[in-house]
Motif scaffolding. Sequence first.
Motif: not given
Length: 175
Positions: A20, A24, A54, A56-57, A60, A64, A79-80
């Motif tokens: 992550e 980021d 990824y 997260k981006y 998402q 989830n 976490s991812i």
Amino acid sequence: MERNPRDFEKPIQLINSNAEAACDFLRSRSIAGGYSGNTTTNTNAATQIKEVRYPKYITQEHYNHCRINPSPPRTVKRSIQWPLFLDLHYKAASQVFFDTLPCYKGPSLATNFTLVYPFTILAHFTELESAVGPYGVEEGLVRVGVGMEERGELLKGLGSALEAAEAAAGVAGSG
């Protein structure tokens, strides 16, 4: 084999946290993340990352919704998951990024050290033309499986590889 997973969550937490942090950092240097780079110099060298693929981006909400939540709930922070994929502007930039990144090279499903490989070239070698053309798969897509290295060193290596890719694009033009 029975003993291996007993302390599996701790390394996975570190790997996920490193992945992550890497994402980021890389996304902050991507067009999708709003980075425009130093446009006073060669604009080709401003940034080479179009997108960091990824969970997260990218998708998402779908990620989830579909991910497995443990039952009963654990106290472990979820976490991812890794890996991440870099979508760079030019194949030449992808090659320089790959060659310069100070880590092991090669495909793997999971290790506790960082591995990188040219995903599209290896995954679609025999049908490269048909995958890249109509389906829009990026030929220079780079897969990074982040490991348990010290985070500062990992980010430093990613930064150096990205700078090398940007410099190569500045010299090569459209690569």
